[in-house]
Enzyme design. Structure first.
Site, PDB file in Angstrom:
ATOM      1  N   HIS A 118      19.556   2.693  -0.107  1.00 26.10           N
ATOM      2  CA  HIS A 118      18.401   3.524  -0.437  1.00 26.10           C
ATOM      3  C   HIS A 118      17.404   2.894  -1.404  1.00 26.10           C
ATOM      4  CE1 HIS A 118      16.307   7.291  -0.577  1.00 26.10           C
ATOM      5  NE2 HIS A 118      16.496   7.443  -1.875  1.00 26.10           N
ATOM      6  N   ALA A 144       9.427   9.694   1.158  1.00 27.81           N
ATOM      7  CA  ALA A 144      10.008  10.398  -0.002  1.00 27.81           C
ATOM      8  C   ALA A 144       9.973  11.900   0.241  1.00 27.81           C
ATOM      9  CB  ALA A 144       9.252  10.030  -1.270  1.00 27.81           C
ATOM     10  N   GLN A 145      11.076  12.540  -0.063  1.00 27.46           N
ATOM     11  CA  GLN A 145      11.174  13.970   0.236  1.00 27.46           C
ATOM     12  C   GLN A 145      11.189  14.809  -1.035  1.00 27.46           C
ATOM     13  OE1 GLN A 145      14.815  14.431   2.446  1.00 27.46           O
ATOM     14  NE2 GLN A 145      13.958  13.580   4.326  1.00 27.46           N
ATOM     15  N   ALA A 193       2.590   2.733  -5.398  1.00 27.67           N
ATOM     16  CA  ALA A 193       2.224   1.823  -6.488  1.00 27.67           C
ATOM     17  C   ALA A 193       0.938   1.078  -6.147  1.00 27.67           C
ATOM     18  CB  ALA A 193       3.358   0.839  -6.769  1.00 27.67           C
ATOM     19  N   ARG A 198      19.537   4.908 -10.888  1.00 22.23           N
ATOM     20  CA  ARG A 198      18.279   5.663 -11.010  1.00 22.23           C
ATOM     21  C   ARG A 198      18.540   7.164 -10.952  1.00 22.23           C
ATOM     22  NH1 ARG A 198      14.299   7.668  -6.883  1.00 22.23           N
ATOM     23  NH2 ARG A 198      15.849   7.093  -5.340  1.00 22.23           N
ATOM     24  N   SER A 245       0.821  -1.220   0.000  1.00 20.82           N
ATOM     25  CA  SER A 245       0.000   0.000   0.000  1.00 20.82           C
ATOM     26  C   SER A 245       0.852   1.266   0.000  1.00 20.82           C
ATOM     27  CB  SER A 245      -0.935  -0.013   1.217  1.00 20.82           C
ATOM     28  OG  SER A 245      -0.174  -0.196   2.408  1.00 20.82           O
ATOM     29  N   GLU A 297      17.390  18.681  -9.335  1.00 22.02           N
ATOM     30  CA  GLU A 297      18.137  17.706  -8.545  1.00 22.02           C
ATOM     31  C   GLU A 297      19.307  17.202  -9.373  1.00 22.02           C
ATOM     32  OE1 GLU A 297      15.512  14.694  -7.014  1.00 22.02           O
ATOM     33  OE2 GLU A 297      14.777  16.024  -5.460  1.00 22.02           O
ATOM     34  N   HIS A 325      22.291   6.174  -1.078  1.00 20.50           N
ATOM     35  CA  HIS A 325      22.111   7.639  -1.094  1.00 20.50           C
ATOM     36  C   HIS A 325      23.306   8.273  -0.409  1.00 20.50           C
ATOM     37  CE1 HIS A 325      20.456  11.613  -0.766  1.00 20.50           C
ATOM     38  NE2 HIS A 325      19.453  11.242  -1.542  1.00 20.50           N
ATOM     39  N   ARG A 376      24.370  10.029  -8.052  1.00 24.54           N
ATOM     40  CA  ARG A 376      24.444   9.551  -6.668  1.00 24.54           C
ATOM     41  C   ARG A 376      25.597   8.595  -6.401  1.00 24.54           C
ATOM     42  NH1 ARG A 376      18.112   8.672  -5.082  1.00 24.54           N
ATOM     43  NH2 ARG A 376      17.765  10.907  -4.954  1.00 24.54           N
ATOM     44  N   LYS A 424       1.183  -5.641   4.836  1.00 28.03           N
ATOM     45  CA  LYS A 424       1.619  -6.383   6.033  1.00 28.03           C
ATOM     46  C   LYS A 424       1.743  -5.549   7.298  1.00 28.03           C
ATOM     47  CE  LYS A 424       6.568  -6.236   5.042  1.00 28.03           C
ATOM     48  NZ  LYS A 424       7.761  -7.024   4.774  1.00 28.03           N
TER      49      LYS A 424
HETATM   50  C1  LIG Z   1      13.825   8.351   2.618  1.00 25.90           C
HETATM   51  C2  LIG Z   1      13.418   8.148   1.183  1.00 25.90           C
HETATM   52  C3  LIG Z   1      13.274   9.243   0.339  1.00 25.90           C
HETATM   53  C4  LIG Z   1      12.900   9.050  -0.994  1.00 25.90           C
HETATM   54  N1  LIG Z   1      12.695  10.150  -1.803  1.00 25.90           N
HETATM   55  C5  LIG Z   1      12.238   9.955  -3.058  1.00 25.90           C
HETATM   56  C6  LIG Z   1      11.899  11.072  -3.886  1.00 25.90           C
HETATM   57  O1  LIG Z   1      11.987  12.225  -3.473  1.00 25.90           O
HETATM   58  N2  LIG Z   1      11.460  10.818  -5.148  1.00 25.90           N
HETATM   59  C7  LIG Z   1      11.337   9.557  -5.659  1.00 25.90           C
HETATM   60  O2  LIG Z   1      10.934   9.391  -6.813  1.00 25.90           O
HETATM   61  N3  LIG Z   1      11.622   8.491  -4.874  1.00 25.90           N
HETATM   62  C8  LIG Z   1      12.059   8.662  -3.605  1.00 25.90           C
HETATM   63  N4  LIG Z   1      12.340   7.574  -2.831  1.00 25.90           N
HETATM   64  C9  LIG Z   1      12.057   6.237  -3.361  1.00 25.90           C
HETATM   65  C10 LIG Z   1      10.547   6.020  -3.337  1.00 25.90           C
HETATM   66  O3  LIG Z   1      10.004   6.587  -2.173  1.00 25.90           O
HETATM   67  C11 LIG Z   1      10.202   4.543  -3.380  1.00 25.90           C
HETATM   68  O4  LIG Z   1      10.880   3.921  -4.423  1.00 25.90           O
HETATM   69  C12 LIG Z   1       8.703   4.365  -3.598  1.00 25.90           C
HETATM   70  O5  LIG Z   1       7.994   5.067  -2.617  1.00 25.90           O
HETATM   71  C13 LIG Z   1       8.354   2.894  -3.558  1.00 25.90           C
HETATM   72  O6  LIG Z   1       6.955   2.802  -3.618  1.00 25.90           O
HETATM   73  P1  LIG Z   1       6.291   1.372  -3.661  1.00 25.90           P
HETATM   74  O7  LIG Z   1       4.829   1.600  -3.703  1.00 25.90           O
HETATM   75  O8  LIG Z   1       6.909   0.567  -4.720  1.00 25.90           O
HETATM   76  O9  LIG Z   1       6.740   0.680  -2.272  1.00 25.90           O
HETATM   77  P2  LIG Z   1       6.587   1.155  -0.758  1.00 25.90           P
HETATM   78  O10 LIG Z   1       6.112   2.546  -0.657  1.00 25.90           O
HETATM   79  O11 LIG Z   1       7.842   0.806  -0.070  1.00 25.90           O
HETATM   80  O12 LIG Z   1       5.418   0.201  -0.222  1.00 25.90           O
HETATM   81  C14 LIG Z   1       5.623  -1.189  -0.102  1.00 25.90           C
HETATM   82  C15 LIG Z   1       4.356  -1.780   0.511  1.00 25.90           C
HETATM   83  O13 LIG Z   1       4.358  -3.184   0.401  1.00 25.90           O
HETATM   84  C16 LIG Z   1       3.956  -3.758   1.636  1.00 25.90           C
HETATM   85  N5  LIG Z   1       4.485  -5.133   1.675  1.00 25.90           N
HETATM   86  C17 LIG Z   1       5.774  -5.523   1.496  1.00 25.90           C
HETATM   87  N6  LIG Z   1       5.852  -6.863   1.549  1.00 25.90           N
HETATM   88  C18 LIG Z   1       4.590  -7.340   1.761  1.00 25.90           C
HETATM   89  C19 LIG Z   1       4.017  -8.645   1.919  1.00 25.90           C
HETATM   90  N7  LIG Z   1       4.760  -9.749   1.887  1.00 25.90           N
HETATM   91  N8  LIG Z   1       2.697  -8.734   2.135  1.00 25.90           N
HETATM   92  C20 LIG Z   1       1.923  -7.633   2.209  1.00 25.90           C
HETATM   93  N9  LIG Z   1       2.405  -6.377   2.073  1.00 25.90           N
HETATM   94  C21 LIG Z   1       3.720  -6.231   1.844  1.00 25.90           C
HETATM   95  C22 LIG Z   1       4.532  -2.811   2.667  1.00 25.90           C
HETATM   96  O14 LIG Z   1       3.935  -2.989   3.926  1.00 25.90           O
HETATM   97  C23 LIG Z   1       4.203  -1.472   1.991  1.00 25.90           C
HETATM   98  O15 LIG Z   1       2.849  -1.140   2.197  1.00 25.90           O
HETATM   99  C24 LIG Z   1      12.704   7.744  -1.501  1.00 25.90           C
HETATM  100  C25 LIG Z   1      12.853   6.644  -0.643  1.00 25.90           C
HETATM  101  C26 LIG Z   1      13.197   6.832   0.679  1.00 25.90           C
HETATM  102  C27 LIG Z   1      13.351   5.644   1.575  1.00 25.90           C
END
Ligand SMILES: Cc1cc2nc3c(=O)[nH]c(=O)nc-3n(C[C@H](O)[C@H](O)[C@H](O)COP(=O)(O)OP(=O)(O)OC[C@H]3O[C@@H](n4cnc5c(N)ncnc54)[C@H](O)[C@@H]3O)c2cc1C
Length: 530
Positions: free
Chosen positions: A334, A44-45, A14, A369, A11, A111, A227, A273, A33
């Site tokens: 990161h 994400a900042q 994506a 990336r 959640s 950036e 990072h 990076r 989970k």
């Molecule tokens: C500190 C920080 C700053 C960032 N800043 C930026 C930015 O400025 N710009 C940018 O483009 N990107 C940034 N990124 C990267 C970006 O935030 C992530 O790549 C992106 O948010 C990932 O989104 P996601 O939906 O794929 O996964 P996530 O947002 O990580 O969500 C994963 C989800 O899957 C769930 N999950 C995992 N395994 C299971 C399972 N087995 N069963 C059920 N649920 C599960 C988790 O509980 C969570 O809800 C940053 C990342 C970090 C850590």
């Protein structure tokens, strides 16, 4: 009811965005989970890259993304990313994500490695939190079913087709099966593999491990981004100091107060990076210290407090006024560039299985990336999953049009992929006891920013020995540990295989890139040996 048109695992951006689009076409279940908002997205900042400025174009964004990818980005999917970006951002605005504005227009910032200002943001440096909160509120106002604290532990496949998942209710310990037509993994990356990380506790590589076990292809696992600037204060968990701070003029200084980045690269603080992260490691070694400093004291306090309110407040709460004092930083784990190999429509090699966000490898990031492209990748390719699964949009004609858009000067030379399975390794008699801190230290020390065959081999043997001894997982933490070890093995074996340095993958024994390695390493489970 245990049957859904779509089951979405995760959640973050994506999972939520794809669910909001999917609910227009059928029933949707989100399994996540932890609590709905516990994910990397929330942290994400910097923001989201999109070519909407007057001096910008999707073509320029394409070129910057390809350059960052260091010869391994897929030109077709990068064209899709940059061409379809504005349309997906319009969706986020429609869902009421409050992007910052300046004089009535969406505000843009610059950036590292972007040639113009093209990063949109919300709440200054709280972009992810605004996206996560806004989308999760939207989800709650729809018929989408959400099951929190429910960990997906297995993908059910029959005759090459996805049938559903098995999931553990982390609160009661009960295990249920849920069936579906389309399964979308949106489980994020694998940042918890390393001792120092910016990632949330939930980011344990589950999607990659589940997909691998189900027979999916896993690509580019050696490419993991560190990072360069993460706050290092005693007793404080690593906290990201956004790339945008250097974009606005932040300077890196060594412990003696000397600006050092131009000793390593003419792009200085605005280099990609991986270059900045490695330069910091070398500078720390040179000065015999475990940190460097980010200096923003020459920037106006008003700019710092309005553009970076979150960073400013966080540092102040920990006794550091960044308008007056240097910020102690060093690199931390990161972002995973590799993951579940998917097509330009987000589909894996198993019918009905899709992956989106950080867990997917669409090929856009290549070996490295470009900052702020990951939130964008999550929405662009999530939208395409819905277009594909609702078929009315998907036509051969469009696919062919895409192929025509490939720029041969940028794609030529990308060779065919190498197909691999995890090798059988000897069980070592004396290895450190297996636990999460030992795993994270091993990965940080042996498979981190600077790699070598010797260190990688040592790690690979220890990991294989640990994997053999793992008990059958029963609860959330044992499932996560199993998944982390599998991902660690995939990353280490891929890094050993790639006998060159490229993008985020750097080896002291092969410090140059090699044209022979302008190809992807793709792992698939060999049921006989794994
Ligand atoms: C500190 C920080 C700053 C960032 N800043 C930026 C930015 O400025 N710009 C940018 O483009 N990107 C940034 N990124 C990267 C970006 O935030 C992530 O790549 C992106 O948010 C990932 O989104 P996601 O939906 O794929 O996964 P996530 O947002 O990580 O969500 C994963 C989800 O899957 C769930 N999950 C995992 N395994 C299971 C399972 N087995 N069963 C059920 N649920 C599960 C988790 O509980 C969570 O809800 C940053 C990342 C970090 C850590």
């Amino acid at each position: 009811m245990n049957y859904y048109d779509y089951i979405v695992v995760g959640s973050g951006i994506a999972g939520l965005y794809v669910s909001l689009l999917a609910i227009e076409h059928g029933s949707v279940l989100i399994l996540t989970k932890s609590s709905i908002e516990d994910c990397n997205t929330r942290y994400a900042q910097g923001g989201v890259a999109v070519a909407i400025g007057n001096d910008d174009s999707p073509e320029l964004h394409f070129k910057d993304t390809m350059a960052a990818g260091d010869g391994l980005s897929d030109a077709e999917t990068v064209h899709i990313l940059t061409d379809e970006a504005a349309d997906c951002i319009a969706d986020l605005i429609r869902f009421k994500v409050p992007f910052d504005t300046l004089n009535g227009e969406i505000a843009l910032t610059k950036e590292a490695a972007h040639s113009v200002s093209r990063v949109i943001h919300a709440g200054g440096d709280a972009t992810g939190e605004h996206i996560e909160v806004t989308l999760s509120e939207h989800v709650r106002s729809t018929p989408i079913e959400v099951m929190e604290y429910c960990l997906v532990s297995e993908i059910l496949v029959d005759k090459g087709e996805v049938k559903g998942v098995r999931a553990l209710d982390c609160r009661t310990g009960s295990v249920e099966e849920y069936t579906c037509r389309f399964l979308i993994l949106a489980t994020g990356g694998v940042g918890r593999l390393f001792k120092y990380t910016t990632n949330s506790d939930v980011v344990t590589g589950d999607g990659v491990a589940l997909a691998f076990e189900a027979g999916a292809e896993i690509s580019d696992m050696e490419f993991f981004q560190f990072h360069p600037t993460v706050l290092r204060l005693p007793g404080v968990a690593p906290f990201l100091i956004s790339e945008a701070v250097r974009g606005e003029g932040g300077i890196l200084r060594n412990v003696e107060g000397r600006r050092f980045m131009s000793d390593y690269t003419p792009e200085a603080e605005l280099a990609p990076r991986d270059v900045v992260a490695r330069s910091i490691v070398y500078e720390m070694r040179k000065t015999g210290n475990d940190r460097v400093f980010l200096d923003v004291t020459h920037l106006s306090p008003r700019l710092l407090t309005t553009r970076f309110p979150h960073i400013y407040r966080f540092c102040l709460e920990h006794g550091l006024d960044i308008t007056k004092g240097f910020i102690p930083v060093d690199p931390a784990a990161h972002y995973l560039m590799g993951g579940v190999k998917v097509s330009a429509w987000g589909e894996a090699n198993i019918s009905g299985l899709f992956a989106a966000g950080e867990t997917a490898c669409t090929g856009v990031h290549g070996a490295n990336r470009l900052a702020s492209n990951s939130l964008l990748e999550a929405v662009v390719f999530s939208k395409r999953i819905i277009q594909k699964t609702t078929s009315s949009y998907y036509s051969e004609g469009e696919e062919q049009q895409r192929n025509l858009k490939q720029d041969p000067s940028l794609t030529h030379g990308v060779g065919s992929s190498i197909s691999c399975s995890l090798p059988c390794r000897e069980v070592l008699p004396n290895v450190p006891p297996f636990n999460l801190p030992n795993l994270q230290s091993l990965m940080w020390n042996k498979v981190g920013i600077i790699r070598s065959a010797e260190n990688l081999n040592e790690a690979a043997n220890i990991l294989a020995t640990w994997q053999r001894s793992l008990p059958h997982p029963t609860d959330r933490s044992s499932h996560e540990l199993n998944n982390l070890v599998l991902c660690a093995r995939l990353m280490t074996e891929a890094a050993l295989l790639r006998k060159e340095s490229r993008g985020a993958h750097f080896r002291t024994d092969f410090p140059q890139s090699s044209s022979q390695w302008q190809r992807h390493a793709v792992f698939k489970k060999n049921h006989a040996s794994n």
